[in-house]
Design a protein around this motif. Structure first.
Motif, PDB file in Angstrom:
ATOM      1  N   GLU A 131       0.832  -1.196   0.000  1.00 53.20           N
ATOM      2  CA  GLU A 131       0.000   0.000   0.000  1.00 53.20           C
ATOM      3  C   GLU A 131       0.870   1.252   0.000  1.00 53.20           C
ATOM      4  O   GLU A 131       1.879   1.326   0.693  1.00 53.20           O
ATOM      5  N   ASN A 174      -2.574   5.511  -2.276  1.00 49.55           N
ATOM      6  CA  ASN A 174      -3.604   4.477  -2.316  1.00 49.55           C
ATOM      7  C   ASN A 174      -4.470   4.512  -1.067  1.00 49.55           C
ATOM      8  O   ASN A 174      -5.701   4.428  -1.131  1.00 49.55           O
ATOM      9  N   ILE A 175      -3.828   4.646   0.098  1.00 54.74           N
ATOM     10  CA  ILE A 175      -4.568   4.677   1.357  1.00 54.74           C
ATOM     11  C   ILE A 175      -5.467   5.908   1.433  1.00 54.74           C
ATOM     12  O   ILE A 175      -6.657   5.810   1.768  1.00 54.74           O
ATOM     13  N   GLN A 180      -8.434   5.555  -0.871  1.00 56.81           N
ATOM     14  CA  GLN A 180      -9.481   4.664  -0.373  1.00 56.81           C
ATOM     15  C   GLN A 180     -10.312   5.340   0.713  1.00 56.81           C
ATOM     16  O   GLN A 180     -11.536   5.167   0.753  1.00 56.81           O
ATOM     17  N   VAL A 200     -12.723   7.594  -0.960  1.00 55.54           N
ATOM     18  CA  VAL A 200     -13.815   6.819  -1.564  1.00 55.54           C
ATOM     19  C   VAL A 200     -14.820   6.380  -0.511  1.00 55.54           C
ATOM     20  O   VAL A 200     -16.042   6.465  -0.710  1.00 55.54           O
ATOM     21  N   PHE A 201     -14.326   5.928   0.643  1.00 57.50           N
ATOM     22  CA  PHE A 201     -15.229   5.433   1.684  1.00 57.50           C
ATOM     23  C   PHE A 201     -15.942   6.560   2.433  1.00 57.50           C
ATOM     24  O   PHE A 201     -16.882   6.313   3.196  1.00 57.50           O
ATOM     25  N   LEU A 209     -13.584   0.493   5.641  1.00 57.78           N
ATOM     26  CA  LEU A 209     -12.238   0.756   6.141  1.00 57.78           C
ATOM     27  C   LEU A 209     -11.709  -0.420   6.948  1.00 57.78           C
ATOM     28  O   LEU A 209     -10.539  -0.798   6.839  1.00 57.78           O
ATOM     29  N   ARG A 251     -11.158  -3.564   4.554  1.00 55.25           N
ATOM     30  CA  ARG A 251      -9.964  -3.359   3.738  1.00 55.25           C
ATOM     31  C   ARG A 251      -8.694  -3.238   4.588  1.00 55.25           C
ATOM     32  O   ARG A 251      -7.594  -3.123   4.067  1.00 55.25           O
ATOM     33  N   ILE A 257      -7.688  -0.813   6.309  1.00 48.55           N
ATOM     34  CA  ILE A 257      -7.082   0.517   6.265  1.00 48.55           C
ATOM     35  C   ILE A 257      -6.919   1.048   7.685  1.00 48.55           C
ATOM     36  O   ILE A 257      -5.963   1.757   7.991  1.00 48.55           O
TER      37      ILE A 257
END
Length: 312
Positions: free
Chosen positions: A17, A21-22, A25, A28-29, A191, A194, A196
């Motif tokens: 990661e 990328n983190i 995401q 997005v969430f 989250l 995934r 995260i």
């Protein structure tokens, strides 16, 4: 034949990661809460979100270019800070206010302390608290369906009844991104799935806060009033803070036990601010105060090295 070995400093095991990328995401969430906020409050909420995100990106790029530093806006951390700050603003704020908040978040809290990874508190929450203290009137004025009204938590603190289902779905007054507990839970679950974020902070934060609210409910003669509990869980920025801001990598503990202590401290402070403080909210102040205590929490919860003798 001679063999050569490459020797490098730790860490030797690296995750695939990347920061970009983190951050991407997380953005997005956050979209379920963002989209619902725009649906709930209208076009003005969308404009506020866009202004805040763009301002954060411009201030980060401008500051770094001014000082001759590498411009890092492509890592999306500035965009995420802008989105989080926007979701913590009332939809009716004047448009200069998110610009000022973006400057404070990026330049004062983040860049002046060394940039990403060096800030001592969550930049978005630092900016929100700055705006709340400096421009209380704008930050506490809420309009819903063209009617100026109080938030459900303010009504609850005043002893009035609230609609818990509306608070869960989000059809209430509040900041742009905090009203829908459902949308925030959807994003928070992704989250966790995934990986995260670690489950310890949100679970112990929400869990300790819920236990304290139930104890208070019993002590104040309400009995086990679960509607009172649900109103506190779904109201304000608790879900937004627990999943998306308290779990910030930079400003939260890295040790497993430290995350537990951090979560419990957040629950305790949020409870004290909400029940005994002058404001109906308490999440923002609870998180930034706990951010300041992270070095101490990590110091007392660092795991003992294997084979190291315990102090006598």
């Amino acid at each position: 034949m001679e063999q050569t070995m490459k020797i490098s400093s730790s860490p030797h095991i690296r995750d695939k990661e990347t920061t970009t990328n983190i951050m991407g995401q997380v953005i997005v969430f956050l979209m379920p809460a963002t989209i619902f906020g725009v649906y709930n409050f209208g076009v003005r909420a969308l404009v506020t979100v866009l202004i805040t995100v763009i301002s954060c990106v411009i201030f980060e790029a401008g500051f770094q270019k001014l000082l001759g530093l590498k411009v890092t806006v492509k890592d999306l951390s500035a965009a995420l800070t802008g989105l989080l700050l926007a979701l913590n603003l009332p939809p009716e704020v004047p448009f200069w206010l998110p610009v000022l908040g973006s400057f404070f978040a990026i330049v004062v809290v983040k860049q002046l302390f060394g940039g990403l990874g060096q800030n001592f508190m969550n930049p978005a929450l630092g900016a929100r608290c700055f705006l709340l203290i400096s421009f209380t009137g704008h930050m506490t004025a809420f309009t819903y369906d063209a009617v100026t009204t109080a938030t459900p938590l303010a009504d609850l603190k005043a002893g009035e009844s609230v609609d818990v289902m509306s608070m869960f779905l989000g059809t209430t007054a509040g900041t742009i991104g905090e009203t829908s507990a459902l949308a925030l839970l959807i994003g928070g679950m992704f989250l966790l799935v995934r990986k995260i974020i670690n489950y310890r902070i949100p679970v112990f934060y929400i869990g300790s806060f819920a236990i304290l609210i139930l104890i208070y409910s019993l002590a104040s003669g309400r009995g086990l009033d679960f509607s009172f509990l649900m109103a506190h869980l779904f109201g304000g920025g608790l879900m937004l803070g627990a999943f998306f801001m308290a779990t910030d990598y930079v400003t939260s503990p890295i040790t497993p036990n430290g995350k537990v202590v951090f979560g419990i401290l957040l629950g305790l402070l949020t409870f004290l601010f909400r029940i005994f403080g002058g404001s109906a909210e308490g999440v923002s102040y609870a998180i930034i105060i706990s951010n300041l205590l992270v070095p101490l929490i990590e110091r007392v919860t660092v795991p003992k090295a294997f084979g190291k003798e315990a102090k006598k």
